[in-house]
Design an enzyme around this catalytic site. Structure first.
Site, PDB file in Angstrom:
ATOM      1  N   SER A  14       4.231 222.623 112.092  1.00 43.29           N
ATOM      2  CA  SER A  14       4.988 222.788 111.412  1.00 43.29           C
ATOM      3  C   SER A  14       6.608 221.914 113.137  1.00 43.29           C
ATOM      4  O   SER A  14       6.775 222.730 113.657  1.00 43.29           O
ATOM      5  CB  SER A  14       5.271 223.725 111.012  1.00 43.29           C
ATOM      6  OG  SER A  14       6.827 223.069 111.036  1.00 43.29           O
ATOM      7  N   LYS A  65       2.910 227.701  98.810  1.00 45.36           N
ATOM      8  CA  LYS A  65       4.901 227.958  97.368  1.00 45.36           C
ATOM      9  C   LYS A  65       4.339 228.200  96.421  1.00 45.36           C
ATOM     10  O   LYS A  65       5.749 228.572  95.792  1.00 45.36           O
ATOM     11  CB  LYS A  65       4.782 225.862  97.769  1.00 45.36           C
ATOM     12  CG  LYS A  65       5.626 225.164  98.950  1.00 45.36           C
ATOM     13  CD  LYS A  65       5.580 223.821  98.878  1.00 45.36           C
ATOM     14  CE  LYS A  65       6.362 222.854 100.135  1.00 45.36           C
ATOM     15  NZ  LYS A  65       7.118 221.920  99.920  1.00 45.36           N
ATOM     16  N   ASP A 102      12.832 220.330  98.124  1.00 43.71           N
ATOM     17  CA  ASP A 102      12.052 219.476  98.450  1.00 43.71           C
ATOM     18  C   ASP A 102      13.376 218.108  98.320  1.00 43.71           C
ATOM     19  O   ASP A 102      13.089 216.623  98.927  1.00 43.71           O
ATOM     20  CB  ASP A 102      11.150 219.827  98.295  1.00 43.71           C
ATOM     21  CG  ASP A 102      10.255 220.276  98.987  1.00 43.71           C
ATOM     22  OD1 ASP A 102      10.683 220.659 100.528  1.00 43.71           O
ATOM     23  OD2 ASP A 102       8.840 220.765  98.496  1.00 43.71           O
ATOM     24  N   ASN A 149      -0.340 208.850  87.652  1.00 43.88           N
ATOM     25  CA  ASN A 149      -1.105 209.308  88.204  1.00 43.88           C
ATOM     26  C   ASN A 149      -2.627 208.887  88.112  1.00 43.88           C
ATOM     27  O   ASN A 149      -2.695 208.505  86.788  1.00 43.88           O
ATOM     28  CB  ASN A 149      -0.347 210.983  87.967  1.00 43.88           C
ATOM     29  CG  ASN A 149      -1.206 211.804  89.055  1.00 43.88           C
ATOM     30  OD1 ASN A 149      -1.999 212.293  90.277  1.00 43.88           O
ATOM     31  ND2 ASN A 149      -2.105 213.625  87.929  1.00 43.88           N
ATOM     32  N   LEU A 152      -3.803 210.775  83.733  1.00 39.72           N
ATOM     33  CA  LEU A 152      -2.637 210.910  83.206  1.00 39.72           C
ATOM     34  C   LEU A 152      -2.765 211.879  83.006  1.00 39.72           C
ATOM     35  O   LEU A 152      -1.198 211.757  82.419  1.00 39.72           O
ATOM     36  CB  LEU A 152      -3.643 210.020  82.191  1.00 39.72           C
ATOM     37  CG  LEU A 152      -2.100 209.038  81.298  1.00 39.72           C
ATOM     38  CD1 LEU A 152      -1.091 208.725  82.005  1.00 39.72           C
ATOM     39  CD2 LEU A 152      -2.636 208.028  80.167  1.00 39.72           C
TER      40      LEU A 152
HETATM   41  P1  ATR Z   1       0.237 218.224  96.304  1.00 42.61           P
HETATM   42  O1  ATR Z   1       1.399 219.699  96.346  1.00 42.61           O
HETATM   43  O2  ATR Z   1       0.541 217.465  97.774  1.00 42.61           O
HETATM   44  O3  ATR Z   1       1.557 217.423  95.085  1.00 42.61           O
HETATM   45  P2  ATR Z   1      -1.492 218.460  94.757  1.00 42.61           P
HETATM   46  O4  ATR Z   1      -0.757 218.623  93.516  1.00 42.61           O
HETATM   47  O5  ATR Z   1      -2.676 218.889  94.587  1.00 42.61           O
HETATM   48  O6  ATR Z   1      -0.767 218.775  95.415  1.00 42.61           O
HETATM   49  O7  ATR Z   1      -1.810 216.660  93.936  1.00 42.61           O
HETATM   50  C1  ATR Z   1      -2.299 215.659  94.436  1.00 42.61           C
HETATM   51  C2  ATR Z   1      -1.347 214.415  93.655  1.00 42.61           C
HETATM   52  O8  ATR Z   1      -2.073 213.163  94.712  1.00 42.61           O
HETATM   53  C3  ATR Z   1      -2.203 214.294  92.646  1.00 42.61           C
HETATM   54  O9  ATR Z   1      -1.182 212.908  91.518  1.00 42.61           O
HETATM   55  C4  ATR Z   1      -3.722 213.424  92.958  1.00 42.61           C
HETATM   56  O10 ATR Z   1      -4.005 213.231  90.859  1.00 42.61           O
HETATM   57  P3  ATR Z   1      -4.399 213.898  90.215  1.00 42.61           P
HETATM   58  O11 ATR Z   1      -3.773 215.000  89.405  1.00 42.61           O
HETATM   59  O12 ATR Z   1      -6.092 212.473  89.311  1.00 42.61           O
HETATM   60  O13 ATR Z   1      -5.921 215.110  91.213  1.00 42.61           O
HETATM   61  C5  ATR Z   1      -3.156 212.809  93.331  1.00 42.61           C
HETATM   62  N1  ATR Z   1      -4.270 212.586  94.564  1.00 42.61           N
HETATM   63  C6  ATR Z   1      -4.634 212.996  95.704  1.00 42.61           C
HETATM   64  N2  ATR Z   1      -6.428 212.187  95.268  1.00 42.61           N
HETATM   65  C7  ATR Z   1      -6.825 211.188  95.294  1.00 42.61           C
HETATM   66  C8  ATR Z   1      -6.964 210.351  94.313  1.00 42.61           C
HETATM   67  N3  ATR Z   1      -8.504 210.015  95.297  1.00 42.61           N
HETATM   68  N4  ATR Z   1      -6.577 209.030  93.504  1.00 42.61           N
HETATM   69  C9  ATR Z   1      -5.754 208.955  93.588  1.00 42.61           C
HETATM   70  N5  ATR Z   1      -4.774 210.454  93.115  1.00 42.61           N
HETATM   71  C10 ATR Z   1      -4.848 211.370  94.281  1.00 42.61           C
END
Ligand code: ATR
Length: 269
Positions: A14, A65, A102, A149, A152
């Protein structure tokens, strides 16, 4: 001496302690700020005892968080919208106030870059916590948002939640309208695995600007590297957002807004 910290796991990486030290020196605040490694089993107990011992506030980073949010007594509107908090403040009555800076950090950084015009079209890639944390401030800044996303239904869920705040729609990752977005923001967690999204490259080629909410010291994030390889002119990683969210947290705690420019201009962090 007032005491603050950032809680996360991992937390060693951090930059918040350095950033807040610079803010404190700049604004002559008598405070200390350190990084604390949260224990996933005992996070709530330890955080409450941190405040019971007199701490005035803290930042919260992954993966805590949402748990910190659940622990709070009072909430800012932007924390309620994000359903997560990155900033806690102990109020004079002992209650814990949750905020989420954020989105404000992102909006400040976009304004600094000159990429925040009202009524422009913004594509947000991802619908997880990072995306949810910034939607309200972006909608308040009159951005017309498409959330795309892999899953979807999660994008649609966010759209339903935020529809009353402004112009927002959902799209699948493979069905993003092939239009010129003024701004494309990566809010997925893929960069953490060293990967980038598999989207139509034309979307990025056409974009007015590309912003990655992640950042990497001394190198390009995978998403920034992808945008560069496609010839995008205006590209930024999320370092300015990190400094911006810290500045808004500092303001909540100390009532004085630090100047973020020295941190962004000199390579001091
Ligand atoms: P954060 O708090 O960092 O947003 P999160 O809530 O786990 O972490 O969300 C991760 C995001 O990255 C989501 O939008 C996830 O898509 P999904 O909702 O479909 O899981 C996206 N993400 C993670 N790995 C992915 C991958 N291999 N391809 C496309 N999207 C991905």
């Amino acid at each position: 001496m007032d005491y603050y910290a950032v809680w996360g796991n991992p937390v060693k990486h951090s930059k918040s302690p350095q950033i807040h030290k610079i803010f404190a020196e700049q604004t002559q605040q008598n405070m200390e700020y350190e990084a604390i490694l949260g224990d996933p089993e005992r996070f709530e107990i330890e955080l409450l005892s941190f405040f019971a011992n007199g701490a005035k506030g803290c930042n919260i980073t992954a993966p805590f968080k949402e748990r910190a949010y659940d622990l709070a007594d009072e909430y800012s509107e932007r924390a309620l919208a994000a359903e997560a908090c990155n900033t806690l403040k102990r109020l004079d009555n002992g209650c814990l106030y949750a905020d989420n800076t954020d989105g404000a950090g992102l909006v400040s950084d976009l304004a600094r870059l000159g990429w925040l015009k009202p009524d422009q079209s913004v594509l947000i890639l991802g619908a997880g916590g990072a995306a949810k944390g910034v939607l309200l401030p972006l909608l308040r800044a009159r951005q017309n948002i498409t959330v795309s996303n892999r899953t979807l239904a999660k994008a649609q869920h966010l759209v339903d939640k935020f529809l009353s705040y402004g112009n927002i729609r959902a799209a699948g990752l493979s069905n993003i309208p092939r239009q010129k977005f003024d701004l494309v923001i990566n809010a997925t967690s893929l960069g953490l695995q060293g990967k980038t999204l598999n989207i139509d490259p034309e979307i990025l080629r056409l974009a007015g600007a590309v912003y990655d909410m992640q950042y990497a010291k001394d190198k390009d994030t995978p998403f920034v590297a992808l945008a560069k390889s496609l010839g995008v002119q205006n590209i930024s990683d999320g370092f300015g957002m990190l400094v911006g969210q810290a500045a808004h947290s500092f303001y909540l705690w100390r009532g004085v807004m630090p100047d973020i420019r020295p941190l962004l201009e000199n390579d001091s962090v």
